[in-house]
Design an enzyme around this catalytic site. Sequence first.
Site, PDB file in Angstrom:
ATOM      1  N   TYR A  47       0.804  -1.215   0.000  1.00  0.00           N
ATOM      2  CA  TYR A  47       0.000   0.000   0.000  1.00  0.00           C
ATOM      3  C   TYR A  47       0.841   1.272   0.000  1.00  0.00           C
ATOM      4  O   TYR A  47       0.371   2.323  -0.439  1.00  0.00           O
ATOM      5  CB  TYR A  47      -0.925   0.025   1.223  1.00  0.00           C
ATOM      6  N   THR A  48       2.035   1.218   0.530  1.00  0.00           N
ATOM      7  CA  THR A  48       2.846   2.432   0.675  1.00  0.00           C
ATOM      8  C   THR A  48       3.805   2.605  -0.495  1.00  0.00           C
ATOM      9  O   THR A  48       4.119   1.653  -1.211  1.00  0.00           O
ATOM     10  CB  THR A  48       3.648   2.398   1.983  1.00  0.00           C
TER      11      THR A  48
END
Length: 887
Positions: free
Chosen positions: A123-124
């Site tokens: 996600y990052t």
Amino acid sequence: MAELPQSRINERNITSEMRESFLDYAMSVIVARALPDVRDGLKPVHRRILYGLNEQGMTPDKSYKKSARIVGDVMGKYHPHGDSSIYEAMVRMAQDFSYRYPLVDGQGNFGSMDGDGAAAMRYTEARMTKITLELLRDINKDTIDFIDNYDGNEREPSVLPARFPNLLANGASGIAVGMATNIPPHNLTELINGVLSLSKNPDISIAELMEDIEGPDFPTAGLILGKSGIRRAYETGRGSIQMRSRAVIEERGGGRQRIVVTEIPFQVNKARMIEKIAELVRDKKIDGITDLRDETSLRTGVRVVIDVRKDANASVILNNLYKQTPLQTSFGVNMIALVNGRPKLINLKEALVHYLEHQKTVVRRRTQYNLRKAKDRAHILEGLRIALDHIDEIISTIRESDTDKVAMESLQQRFKLSEKQAQAILDMRLRRLTGLERDKIEAEYNELLNYISELEAILADEEVLLQLVRDELTEIRDRFGDDRRTEIQLGGFENLEDEDLIPEEQIVITLSHNNYIKRLPVSTYRAQNRGGRGVQGMNTLEEDFVSQLVTLSTHDHVLFFTNKGRVYKLKGYEVPELSRQSKGIPVVNAIELENDEVISTMIAVKDLESEDNFLVFATKRGVVKRSALSNFSRINRNGKIAISFREDDELIAVRLTSGQEDILIGTSHASLIRFPESTLRPLGRTATGVKGITLREGDEVVGLDVAHANSVDEVLVVTENGYGKRTPVNDYRLSNRGGKGIKTATITERNGNVVCITTVTGEEDLMIVTNAGVIIRLDVADISQNGRAAQGVRLIRLGDDQFVSTVAKVKEDAEDETNEDEQSTSTVSEDGTEQQREAVVNDETPGNAIHTEVIDSEENDEDGRIEVRQDFMDRVEEDIQQSSDEE
């Protein structure tokens, strides 16, 4: 059945195998995992992440890339360990509360100060920060050595060029085998200034370096208490630095206050800190907190609000929070880093020296690289110049050659060219034959010659090379340097003393005849009129009663002088605070008294180091001694000798003096002597003393006090049967020390012997205690003033078998005049004693205990009328007695 391959089985002693295998493992952890390199301040995993970002081109001017992509590339090429360890290391480099100068620019959830974990790597996203480029700058110019990766298919840097001192700028922490490192972060501007100072003065001391580098500078700001821990860490490589939150006390209306925390110590979990505070409040270990909330936001930053109860002391609560919660904690410095591949404990100067040497090596190798490249280019340009000067012959030679190889060989032989020059001529485009291109080649060649001269000058002179290092460091400082975040507070803040956690308030300390001690707020007792019934001050054991009483502040010192001539010391707050009816605790639980030792005097003192004050001692046999107060500043827990005397003698009282007063000594048979204090030569702590008064047979000293010369003070005399009077001090003439004294009262069966002789001004209140434990407070001005020979008036009507045990004077307060009906509440105990309580006193002057006895009285109007008539008859008797004395 197939035979086992015996050649692959080696028999070894298990002890040797364990020793060697563990040593290999330990060295692997130390060198290749847990400890940073002193040159770039990075562990292998961090170095590989940054190099991987650089190789993938994830510079600050490019878009973010998924963290999973970065982790996968680093794990596949350089770091053959779990992906979680790589991702956690990258997350930490992106947290602005973990790194003073973050090396990774993260996008997405990268955790928080509350201990929240980062989002999953899928996600990052991330990329390098601008300052990270300075760690990697010139990495492709042969400035550092490259080594094979774990499988030999890739090359990775053994260290980064590190154009700023990252080891100290961002710090490091790690646990190896048998050792650990913990290096705090610092301010980049201060660090570079320190390196510059070191480069100019190699013999600089650490104290001089600390003029540039004040101390650690944590990303979470906060406070550092004192410099002693910093100095120790910088000098030895090890030390403890006290960190404290930044907190302010704000008013919130209605006389209420709140504590607002805006900065917390480095590496403190804010959520756990708040939980700890709540736990202490819940367990009643900290009192006075009504609400606790976290108002932290992106707009306000850290903001923890602690509401304080209206009647609570916010400063004391804050000090308790510092002591019992992570609002104040320590950072244990242990500066271990890899130096030449080996772990070493280094101090501040060594860390900067190694970094400076690394920078000199990087600049030297870069200069050598640039020089090689410049010479190679100049060599090519020389060939091109030759070609342009003989262009027709060059073209003819090339046209006559059958192949490239023949053409190259012909050019080399005919024009004395090298292989590289010949190849460059063959690769030259026809457009470079124009006059403009010819001028460009000539200009480039001349510039290269100048550049080569500069590079050679750098390599030839160490000072020139060092100046180049300084210039580049100064440039980085100007670009990335910022203001210090962490404030260093100077002046005795290393440790919170118990006193810092105790509110300063006026208290009363009482000591019973059977040696039970306790303290109470002075507001427990209220003023009454003369002849009042009194307030129950303690529930004593059978045949026990209050014998000593002193008023002071909780922060004052209390000196306990015993009948054996020893002295003990406590702080006011060290005496347990108990209820008004409590008997107290045995005094031996507070101070280590010897057998058969009894407290004779308690004295409250603010400053034991005072050179202007003295202590005057008086014994039962009439011996006196004067000694400087400073002689008693260092008293052990088990006490010290305060005065020496004969076996049949004992200490009666001690008084605090200014050195310029008159001494008054009174006896049980009503003799009193007054002489100047100056006639007493100051003696040592253990000295015996000299004769103060000559005693008649059966007489003994019962009182000691002081008065100013020509003062308007009065001598207060109280007898054991509850009678008392005031007589002006000036009625007692000065005499020589050692005399028999003069009469101060008429002793009769009604009065009893004298139990208290002290001086008063008439503006004090009097605390009087009986052997039954009853305490009354009355105004000294209400006591009649009589002549020396008078018997005195009744101060308290005593019950059967009651007598006065203690008398002490306290400061009069205007609030004492408050109407009793409005301010007081009263209850009647089972034994019929009225118990009252009223907050009226704010006594700021420590009082002296007086070795004497107490008082009581009636409440109904009839008893009051009887008391008035009795006072009148007492005065008539006194007048008759005075007339008889004069005749």
